[in-house]
Scaffold this active site. Structure first.
Site, short mmCIF file in Angstrom:
data_model
loop_
_atom_site.label_atom_id
_atom_site.label_comp_id
_atom_site.label_asym_id
_atom_site.label_seq_id
_atom_site.Cartn_x
_atom_site.Cartn_y
_atom_site.Cartn_z
N GLY A 1 0.82 -1.20 0.00
CA GLY A 1 0.00 0.00 0.00
C GLY A 1 0.86 1.26 0.00
O GLY A 1 2.04 1.22 0.36
N CYS A 2 0.26 2.37 -0.39
CA CYS A 2 1.03 3.61 -0.53
C CYS A 2 1.52 4.10 0.83
O CYS A 2 2.72 4.35 1.02
CB CYS A 2 0.21 4.67 -1.23
SG CYS A 2 -1.46 4.88 -0.59
N TYR A 3 0.61 4.25 1.80
CA TYR A 3 1.04 4.66 3.14
C TYR A 3 2.00 3.64 3.74
O TYR A 3 2.96 4.00 4.43
CB TYR A 3 -0.17 4.76 4.08
CG TYR A 3 -1.01 5.99 3.94
CD1 TYR A 3 -0.49 7.26 4.16
CD2 TYR A 3 -2.37 5.89 3.63
CE1 TYR A 3 -1.29 8.39 4.06
CE2 TYR A 3 -3.18 7.01 3.53
CZ TYR A 3 -2.64 8.27 3.76
OH TYR A 3 -3.43 9.38 3.67
#
Lengths: 343, 343, 343, 343
Positions: free
Chosen positions: B148-150
């Site tokens: 995921g990005c975060y």
């Protein structure tokens, strides 16, 4: 390998040249000039542009002229005259990104730029770098005057209808809108975020320097003299130019025919696409493309032309590289394909 | 030439894959799935991405699985299970861009995603695609769970200090900030410009799905169990993630030593750079780079870690392509160098 | 009618005072100082603020002190000492919008502001203007130190839990986010639109001047000494502050109870509202309101506090006027109700 | 006390009415209709607008007509016919914020709005609410058609030169630019932040509904028939309209004389100011002001007129309240002075 020098490497045009040239397989930047950052590594000034070039002073760069094949000049106007002279001595080609060699008439230059032109011989020699109409001359150019951002979007939008002689050449309106990077990287209260954000404004109304430039380009293809009204405006966004041009049609011609005429005019142009939909600035973001569409207002018999470019790419650095490619006999789109960033 | 299929080609992750892959010299996109735009040419949907691919329906794409070497799945969660099964039948590798194969524990998946996991065997096989710690497994992976990005920004920021065992693993705070493209391309009142512009807000406070994902990654390198508090927030900009992480140092260690430790941890990482200056999201814009810096607050003995990425590149499509490159044994940075767009 | 003078009338705090005071039925601005625009009419500088006040020089304003009841000082730090002295001579109350009279300890002032404090007597007398905890003293104040923007949002968010003694006072994290107007109206490259737009960054990490100010406020209500880590960050928007504070709960207490405690703490506060939903900066835009909400992360036993204000209203000019109202014995919300601008 | 009902209270026009009316000392909102939020308290829908009004359904509001003196209709077009009829039965005045009663000719309405007009009698009676030219009729109006946002900015900009008979009435160009709140509060992919941010586009080129409205207004003051070309465009900002109009001067007249003529035309207008500087949208933000300036392009003998308003205030809610004030015989600027928000 084309060896390149850049004067003014840390303004936004210089920055765009540096980032685009990272993708160019047949060119390398040998030196970059910066008054504010001489001595620093480029990536220390602009993280993101992964260049390890050490920036140099103006004089250091003049000394390095003999090491390069071409210099890009991204300088305030009035400063390039000296560099051009030096470059010519060393047989180095020049791509002038500013306005110093765009207007054929030195008196017009003086009138609009407020500076006396002191490089008359080279001004005569300079070639205006709009590849869509000038490619043969560009091939042979030693001094290339890269078009202004508004001038590029406006000329590309108006050339087909002007060339076809289908409109009144004295009543043209060009309503231009630009992102803020066109105003450069100078710190002034007018440019700060809190002033520009949530704001839209016109500036240099009917007195912007690109006015005579657009007229000059159009006049090369027009039977009748072109005179136009141009109003530039500032959009709260960083990149992109959209121009909306209004011309009075002098013939009874259908919209489809006008589309045909436009598509035909640009049939060989790699970087111009005439499309049915109304283009948006985002479509050209970080590409060298100009997208153009037209609408006929049958209620008033006006033709509306909408043209978009990225002011820093087709409006500056990208077109400069396109011109360089042509000047050095390599494919026009080298280093310029597939750059888009969306959304 | 790696032949690629993309499920979910017209969301922002799909769009980023399409635009980045245009620059990839050893890969070509063979099919792209879109529920809303099947039958259309890609460039008609997204001018700017100059692709002439004709989009297909979900079922058409399942039929074309045998024509490709790898599929990227950029789908809402819970939908990929079926595609993975089909892909495995045809010996097609899978790069899952969503959350369906990231959490090892199917019960944790059910708890955070609200959906029962029905692909347990493949879940066991799936490899978590953070190349900075998992490269050997990625090389052999058939099913890759792209982070995921975060989670990418947070894990990269926290891994060195966690691995070194120099901090309390139960009091970590991750304060995340993301641009709006992370929320996807869905039309809802909350996402419209007039609501988001000139606004900053937190969402899913202490209940975002990337929380267990970050913990899982950190736990692989930690002696003590990691538990952290994560708050994501929405910034009025399109691209970019910055996370500010706060950890309690358990040892008396100087800031310089921590920098050394971070630089050493990433000495072989192509796409992570530890820098002295505090990074800004713009530096990573349209690049696959993560920039990380740290500061020690000696008043409170906390370490502050700031890490930035482009949520659509290192946080999604770019990392997916990096993983693909590793899976197919070609240089990790193929198609991913020199993409920056500045300003 | 309260007669007002403003030093620093053309920065953003001065501008906010001028626009808000247009709505104040019991006050009038008698003079306004501006270095850059002295001699101009206010509405010529800021169209939109429909004031015909002629701006004056610093010295002219000192001469006019006797014509007013109160002066607002919106000046760079270190300059107010002299004005305070003059004002006291003429029995004019002072509302200091900057940091010169906020810290009780002159050595702390010198350490964080880099300037020696030369107004020690008046520093001792000055009252910190956070009406939610200091109203009685404000009523009697001659010299009022108006709180900093971050300090207001942070203190209001943390005071209830600190006062209740329910958290560790040494591990507090305050992650702050501010719009760009907080950086003032100075022209510098870092502040220009092209640099800030589409960008998010931290600055003065763990070394911002509001850190000791927040600690000082909290210490007035805390049994144990408060030490916190504060990181400010810049959001690409003009107005608004959101702070996310993280505290370690030392007791086993339910979220509902914490809400009760917060609502009780602010039951008499006109301009603080404790709400269930997570607040957004836009909700407080151009109002004097602070909106606060909390979430307990039961996985880590941390309390997350989110607090929003408009940095130029409750964070500066609005709170200054609120304080003036209290100092002059008129209703606290005079001129401050119903200002909201949405969307 | 004027008792008010609002149909469509939770769109942006309704929201602007609600927030502005909070400042109106002689009016109170008795009911507000909302399809999506009926039953909710207004401040729960829009924090910031501190109203405790409970929203009602459409039918509930029809029932409450007898409790009010005037209703504002902020509804999609084609829906107001029924409400007008009911309101007339109960002797309730109507201020229609949409386009249903603006065009005198029902066939023109049908052509531009795509809906048959079924309220012909009341259409005949309706008064067009541009106070600068229609104040006497507005005083007596029972049904008031509040002008469109673009129509207001364009008409105010063009009326003086048209009235003076100094320009060609068949070649007028109006190039309009609007913030996104003009597009309303609907969730669609085209409206989301990621699509609009960093983008500028034209829409409804030469086919926007305000075209016949502007022509109708101008024709009331013109000797020769007016036909114009209008192109609206979307600016990445929330509020504000700027129009740039281009007219061919038919006489030889100096710029100063044109300024005189404009200033004279608006000498009694409370909310129009003719200024030398080129106005910016921010100057009118959250005010009911229109700022207008002109430039003569002597190279082409065109007059360029630039006019700015806040699309939600003078372009909608503010003008509606101005009209209400006139209809009820109270000072025109009640509740509308000193609203500015800067920066």
């Amino acid at each position: 390998m084309i060896r390149i020098g850049i004067f003014g490497a840390t303004g936004y045009v210089g920055l765009s040249l540096m980032t685009l040239l990272k993708n160019h397989k047949e060119a390398e930047v040998v030196f970059g000039h910066s008054n504010n950052y001489a001595g620093k590594m480029y990536k220390e000034v602009f993280r993101g542009c992964n260049s390890e070039l050490i920036l140099s002073t103006f004089d250091q760069c003049l000394d390095k002229l003999k090491e390069v094949d071409v210099v890009f000049l991204a300088l305030p106007h009035g400063i390039s005259f000296k560099v051009v002279e030096e470059a010519m001595k060393h047989n180095v080609k020049v791509i002038e990104m500013g306005g110093d060699y765009r207007l054929d008439d030195p008196l017009e230059y003086e009138k609009w730029y407020g500076v006396k032109h002191t490089s008359l011989e080279y001004l005569k020699e300079a070639v205006y770098g709009l590849p869509e109409i000038n490619k043969d001359k560009i091939k042979e150019a030693r001094i290339l005057a890269n078009p202004g951002c508004y001038a590029t979007a406006s000329s590309l939008g108006l050339l087909p209808i002007i060339s076809a002689g289908l409109c009144d050449t004295k009543t043209i309106v060009v309503d231009g809108k630009s992102g803020t990077s066109g105003a450069g990287r100078g710190g002034s209260v007018d440019n700060i975020f809190s002033e520009i954000n949530e704001n839209f404004k016109a500036y240099k109304v009917a007195c912007h320097r690109h006015t005579p430039e657009i007229e000059q380009v159009l006049n090369t293809k027009s039977k009748n003299e072109v005179k136009l009204t141009f109003v530039p405006q500032l959009v709260p966004m960083t990149r992109g130019i959209l121009i909306t041009a209004y011309v009075d049609l002098t013939a009874d011609i259908k919209e489809e025919k006008i589309f045909d005429l436009y598509k035909d005019f640009y049939k060989d142009a790699k970087f111009v696409e005439v499309i049915e939909e109304i283009p948006q600035t985002k479509w050209s973001k970080n590409t060298n493309m100009a997208y153009i569409s037209v609408r006929k207002d049958s209620r008033t018999n006006k033709l509306i032309i909408i043209s978009v470019i990225d002011n820093l790419v087709k409006g500056a650095a990208g077109q400069g590289i396109q011109n360089m490619n042509i000047m050095f006999g390599i494919p026009e789109d080298t280093g310029l394909d597939d750059l888009a960033v969306l959304p």
